[in-house]
Design an enzyme around this catalytic site. Structure first.
Site, PDB file in Angstrom:
ATOM      1  N   ARG A 157      -8.514  -0.826   8.202  1.00 39.53           N
ATOM      2  CA  ARG A 157      -9.547   0.120   7.750  1.00 39.53           C
ATOM      3  C   ARG A 157      -9.797   1.199   8.798  1.00 39.53           C
ATOM      4  NH1 ARG A 157     -14.388  -1.633   3.701  1.00 39.53           N
ATOM      5  NH2 ARG A 157     -14.620   0.442   2.855  1.00 39.53           N
ATOM      6  N   CYS A 158      -8.719   1.857   9.158  1.00 38.85           N
ATOM      7  CA  CYS A 158      -8.793   2.715  10.335  1.00 38.85           C
ATOM      8  C   CYS A 158      -7.595   3.641  10.354  1.00 38.85           C
ATOM      9  CB  CYS A 158      -8.786   1.765  11.523  1.00 38.85           C
ATOM     10  SG  CYS A 158      -8.111   2.350  13.041  1.00 38.85           S
ATOM     11  N   GLU A 186     -12.950   4.636   5.630  1.00 37.95           N
ATOM     12  CA  GLU A 186     -12.966   3.789   6.817  1.00 37.95           C
ATOM     13  C   GLU A 186     -14.108   4.065   7.773  1.00 37.95           C
ATOM     14  OE1 GLU A 186      -9.293   5.262   8.080  1.00 37.95           O
ATOM     15  OE2 GLU A 186      -8.126   3.874   6.872  1.00 37.95           O
ATOM     16  N   GLN A 204       0.829  -1.204   0.000  1.00 38.72           N
ATOM     17  CA  GLN A 204       0.000   0.000   0.000  1.00 38.72           C
ATOM     18  C   GLN A 204       0.865   1.256   0.000  1.00 38.72           C
ATOM     19  OE1 GLN A 204      -2.806  -2.245   3.183  1.00 38.72           O
ATOM     20  NE2 GLN A 204      -3.243  -0.076   3.042  1.00 38.72           N
TER      21      GLN A 204
END
Ligand code: CDP
Length: 796
Positions: free
Chosen positions: A370-371, A741, A223
Site C-alpha cells: 500500500r505504498c 495509499e 495486480q
C-alpha cells in the site's frame, strides 16, 4: 438556457455513487480464482522448507509418486532439465522456482505435487523426504555484511558477499557544507519492521494449456496481468500472443500480488506437461511466510538546524533487508524505490541519501505494501525525524512543520532529492487538522493530566506521496516504460464499455472509471461498463499498485473519452448541418452556437456513428488512448492523533484521530473516504499490533493470524475525515491525484509520535513498531529506546 445533463445525477465526478461491483460481492457472487472450476482440472500443493538456510543433500519423492491420485511430482532437479529451476525477478535478480542446491529461507518452495484433489496433493507433499544440512543463518543487514558472513547467493557469479546494491542520491558536498554551518544537529535511528500485506484472498493460479491450439490461459491473482504475460513469455519461452492472463476478481492485493511467484510457474509447467488445467491455491500460512513481505529497513539520519527552527539539510542512510531474492518491483533507476521522496513537503536546501540493500535468509521482501515504492518508509522516517528535531529545538511540533513547509506560492518546487512537486496547500491542511483536534486546548489538558500522573500524547504526521509512475522518461520496470492505457467503445445505443490496463483489487475502478466517462461525455455512469484484467481484451498497461491507477489509467480514460468527443463533434456537425466550428459542447450535448436550442445528444451522435455517418467518415465510435503522465501526482495529508498511555502497563488508547487529505479532485468522495479509512486502519495496525519477525535460526515468528493481528472493527478507533482542502493536480486531465495509499503511508508516524509525545520527559526518542505494551512499558520504566530488530528470542 443550458440543456446540459446534471453531472451529479448521471453519476459523474463528485457523485458518491454506490460501488457497482458490490452488487456481486455482497451477494457472494464474486468470481475469484478459487471459484473457477475447469473440466479435468488437477490440483497442486507446494512442499516448503522448514529451515531458513540449508544445503539440500537429497530429495526422495518415490513415496509421493506411489500415492494413488498423484499425477506429477516436480522437484528443482526436474525444473532444471527444462531450464526452469530459476526465474528472473522484476528487479533484475534471479529467484529459485524450486530449490536445487540450497534453501535460503523458511517456507521456500522445494517441491510440488499435482494430484486429483488438494488433499491428496498435500498428503503426497508430506511423503517427500528431504535431507537438509543446516547452514548458518542471517536475519538482518548487520549480520549480512559482518566479516565471515556466509554468502547466501552462492548460486550467482560475481556475488562475493551479501550486498545487492549501494546507491546514493542527493548533494553530498552541499549537505556536508550545511551541516558544518548548523547551530544544532538532531539525530534519529530506527527500524521499520517487516510487515505483510495479508490480502484476505491468498495468491493462486489455474494454468490451462491447450495442446491443440498451443494457447496457454492462466487465471491468476495478479495486480499486473500484462507484466505477468511478458514474464511468462520470457520464463516459459512461449510466444506472447499465445498467452492469455486473466485476473478475475481479486480479494485484496496491497502489493502482495505484484511479484511473480514460483507457484504460478510450477502450475504452468505442470499444465503443459500433463495437458490438463492445474489449480494452485496458496494456504494462509504459505502466503504469510513466503510471499512478498514489505518494509524491513533500518533508517538513520540527521538534520542540520538553525536555532530559529529552519532546516538547513538532511542526511539519511538506509539498510534494506530484501530477503533471499531481490524480487520486488522497483522502477529500474531507483534501487531503493522512491525513498528519496522523503522531505518533499519541506523546503530544505540540501539533502543526501545513501542506501544499501542486502540479502538475508528471509522470504523476499521490499514489496510496496500500500505504498509507492518505499514511500511509506520515507514518510515514516521524515515525520519521526521532524518530531525529534522539534523536541531537540524545544519548538512546538506544529509550528516547526509550518515554518519549514514549501509555501503555496513556491510551486513548482524542486525537492532536495530532485523531484518536482507541482501543487499543494500544506499549511492550510495543517490548520484544518489542528482546529479539528483542538490543538491548544489539548496541550493544556496534557499539562494538567500530567500533574495528576496521566500520560497524554499528541502526534502529528504529514505526508506527500509521489503517485502515478511514470512518466516514461524516468520510470520503467525491467525496461518496460511506465504508462497506461484505456479503450472506450460507445455502442450504437449510446451505452459504452471501457477497458484499461489497470486491475482493481477492491478499489472500485468499475465505479469510478464510469464516472470519468460520464464527466467527459455526459453518458450516465450506469450506461458504462468497466472491464479490466484480461490481456486478450484489455489494452496494454502496467497494472495497479503504487496508487497509480487514477493518476495514469484514470487519466487515460479521460483522454480516450475526449477522443470520442472529438469524433462525436464531427457527427454532430453532420447531423445539425453546420460546420464543426459552429458547434458548442455542454455536458451530454452538442448545439449550434447561434441557435442553442438546436442540438444533438451524445447518444444521437452514437447512433449516427453506425447508421448515419457523413460520406468518407470511418464508421463506429471506438478509441484507445495511451497516457504517459508528464509528472507524478503529489497528494498531501495531515494526520493528527491523541493518545493516553497507561503508566502501569504501557497499553495505549487512541483518544481521537483527525485526517485531512488533499488528493485534488475527488472522483467519488465516498470511495475516497473508504480508501482513507482502510489506510488508517492498516496504519494503526502496523503501529500497534502487527508483529512478524524472525529468531536467530530464521524461524518466522508471528507467522499466523493469532500472532500477526489483522485489525477488526472491534479494535480499530474512529477516524474524523476532512475533505475541505482541494488542490487540483495541474497536469492530470481531471485534476485528480492518487489517494489509495496515503493514509497507510502517513498514518503510522502519527500514532508513534503520539506515544513518544506522551513519554516526553523520560528521554525516550524511539520505540520501534509495533508499539506493543511491553515495549512501551520497558521504554518508560527504564527510560531507554527500544529496538524491535530481529533476531528475537524464539520463546518471545
Ligand atoms: O491505484 P489504486 O486504484 O490503488 O489507487 P487510486 O488511484 O488512488 O484509487 C483508489 C480509488 O479511489 C479508485 O476507485 C479511484 O478512482 C478513487 N479515487 C477518487 O475517487 N478520486 C481521487 N482523486 C483518487 C482516487
Amino acid at each position: 438556457m443550458s440543456q446540459a445533463v446534471d453531472e451529479i445525477k448521471i453519476g459523474g465526478i463528485g457523485a458518491s455513487r454506490k460501488r457497482v461491483e458490490d452488487n456481486r460481492f455482497i451477494r457472494g457472487k464474486g468470481n475469484y480464482t478459487d471459484d473457477i472450476v475447469l473440466p479435468g482440472m488437477l490440483h497442486m500443493e507446494i512442499l516448503r522448507s522448514p529451515l531458513a538456510h540449508a544445503r539440500i543433500k537429497s530429495i526422495d519423492a518415490s513415496k509421493a509418486w506411489d500415492i494413488p491420485g498423484v499425477h506429477l511430482v516436480l522437484t528443482g532437479e526436474m525444473m532444471a532439465t527444462r531450464n526452469l529451476a530459476w526465474m528472473p525477478t522484476l528487479s533484475y535478480d534471479t529467484q529459485a522456482v524450486l530449490a536445487t542446491d540450497k534453501v535460503r529461507f523458511q517456507g521456500q518452495e522445494v517441491a510440488c505435487v499435482i494430484a486429483d484433489d488438494p488433499y491428496i496433493a498435500k498428503d503426497a507433499c508430506e511423503a517427500i523426504v528431504v535431507d537438509y544440512e543446516p547452514l548458518p543463518v542471517i536475519v538482518n543487514p548487520m549480520q549480512a555484511v559482518a566479516a565471515g558472513a556466509p554468502v547466501i547467493r552462492d548460486d550467482k557469479e560475481n556475488q562475493p558477499d551479501n550486498v545487492i546494491y549501494d546507491w546514493e542520491v542527493g548533494d553530498s558536498a552541499g549537505t556536508a557544507h550545511a551541516f558544518a554551518a548548523a547551530d544544532l544537529v538532531s539525530k534519529l535511528e530506527l527500524h521499520y519492521p517487516r510487515s505483510h500485506p495479508s490480502p484476505i484472498e491468498c495468491c493462486g493460479s489455474i494454468a490451462d494449456f491447450n495442446r491443440a491450439t498451443s494457447k496457454l490461459t492462466v487465471y491468476m491473482t495478479t495486480q499486473a496481468p500484462h507484466i505477468i504475460r511478458a514474464a511468462v513469455a520470457m520464463v516459459a519461452e512461449l510466444p506472447e500472443h499465445m498467452i492469455r492472463i486473466i485476473s478475475p476478481d481479486i480479494g485484496g492485493g496491497f502489493g502482495n500480488k505484484v511479484p511473480v511467484y514460483p507457484g504460478y510457474v510450477c502450475s504452468i509447467l505442470a499444465s503443459i506437461l500433463l495437458e490438463r488445467p492445474v489449480k494452485w491455491i496458496e494456504d494462509k500460512s504459505g502466503n504469510l511466510i513466503s510471499t512478498g513481505f514489505a518494509r524491513d529497513v533500518y533508517l538513520k539520519g540527521e538534520m542540520a538546524l538553525r536555532r530559529d527552527g529552519k532546516i538547513l539539510a538532511v542526511r539519511m542512510h538506509t539498510d534494506a533487508d530484501h530477503g533471499a531474492f531481490f524480487s520486488d518491483a522497483q522502477p529500474s533507476k531507483f534501487k531503493i524505490g522512491l525513498m528519496h521522496s522523503a522531505f518533499a513537503a519541506y523546503d530544505i536546501p540540501a539533502a543526501h541519501l545513501t542506501a544499501r540493500g542486502t540479502y538475508s535468509n528471509k522470504a523476499p521482501g521490499g514489496v510496496a505494501y500500500r505504498c509507492s515504492f518505499r514511500v511509506t518508509e520515507a514518510m515514516f522516517f521524515q515525520e519521526r525525524m521532524m518530531q525529534a528535531a522539534a523536541d531537540d529545538l524545544g519548538m512546538d511540533q506544529a509550528e516547526f512543520r509550518r515554518m519549514n513547509f514549501v509555501p503555496d506560492d513556491a510551486f513548482p518546487h524542486r525537492t532536495p532529492f530532485g523531484f518536482l512537486t507541482d501543487s499543494g496547500q500544506y499549511a492550510k491542511c495543517l490548520d484544518v487538522g489542528l482546529k479539528a483536534i483542538d490543538y491548544e486546548n489539548f496541550r493544556q489538558q496534557q499539562e494538567e493530566a500530567r500533574s495528576r500522573g496521566r500520560l497524554l500524547g499528541l502526534g502529528i504526521s504529514t505526508m506527500t506521496e509521489p503517485l502515478g509512475a511514470g512518466n516514461s522518461r524516468e520510470y520503467d520496470i525491467l525496461g518496460i516504460k511506465m504508462f497506461d492505457s484505456a479503450e472506450l467503445k460507445v455502442h450504437m445505443t449510446g451505452k459504452a464499455i471501457v477497458r484499461t490496463g489497470a486491475r482493481t483489487q477492491g478499489q472500485g475502478h468499475e465505479t469510478t472509471w464510469a464516472q470519468i466517462v460520464a464527466h467527459e461525455l455526459g453518458i450516465p455512469a450506469e450506461d458504462v461498463v468497466v472491464e479490466e484484467g484480461d490481456t486478450d481484451t484489455a489494452p496494454f498497461g502496467m497494472g495497479t499498485y503504487a496508487s497509480r491507477s487514477t493518476p495514469v489509467a484514470g487519466a487515460a480514460v479521460a483522454m480516450v473519452a475526449r477522443k470520442i468527443r472529438a469524433k462525436a463533434r464531427k457527427l454532430a456537425a453532420h447531423l445539425l448541418e453546420v460546420s464543426e466550428e459552429d458547434i458548442e459542447w455542454e455536458l451530454g450535448r452538442f448545439y449550434v452556437r447561434s441557435a442553442p436550442d438546436r442540438g444533438v445528444t451524445i447518444q444521437e451522435c452514437a447512433i449516427a456513428a453506425y447508421a448515419n455517418m457523413p460520406d468518407g467518415m470511418e464508421p463506429g465510435l471506438d478509441a484507445t488512448a495511451y497516457y504517459d503522465p508528464p509528472n507524478l501526482t503529489w497528494p498531501f495529508a495531515v494526520y493528527i492523533v491523541t493518545v493516553e498511555v497507561d503508566p502501569q502497563t504501557g497499553v495505549w488508547d487512541v483518544l481521537n484521530m483527525v485526517a485531512v487529505d488533499d488528493c485534488g479532485v475527488r472522483i467519488n468522495p465516498m470511495i475516497v473516504e473508504g480508501q482513507i479509512m482502510g489506510g488508517l486502519t492498516e496504519a494503526y495496525a502496523m503501529s500497534n499490533m502487527q508483529f512478524i519477525t524472525f529468531d536467530a535460526d530464521g524461524n518466522c515468528v508471528g507467522a499466523n493470524y493469532m500472532d500477526y493481528l489483522l485489525p477488526t472493527a472491534w479494535e480499530t478507533p474512529g477516524f474524523e475525515l476532512h475533505s475541505e482542502v482541494v488542490t487540483p493536480c495541474p497536469h492530470h486531465p481531471i485534476g485528480a491525484k492518487g489517494i489509495g495509499e496515503c493514509a497507510a503511508v502517513g498514518g503510522p508516524a502519527a500514532f508513534v509520535n503520539a506515544v513518544i509525545d506522551a513519554l516526553s520527559g523520560t528521554g525516550v526518542r524511539n520505540i520501534d513498531m509495533p508499539l506493543l505494551p511491553d515495549r512501551v512499558w520497558e521504554a518508560m520504566t527504564y527510560r531507554r529506546d527500544i529496538s524491535g530488530a530481529p533476531p528475537v528470542r524464539s520463546d518471545d
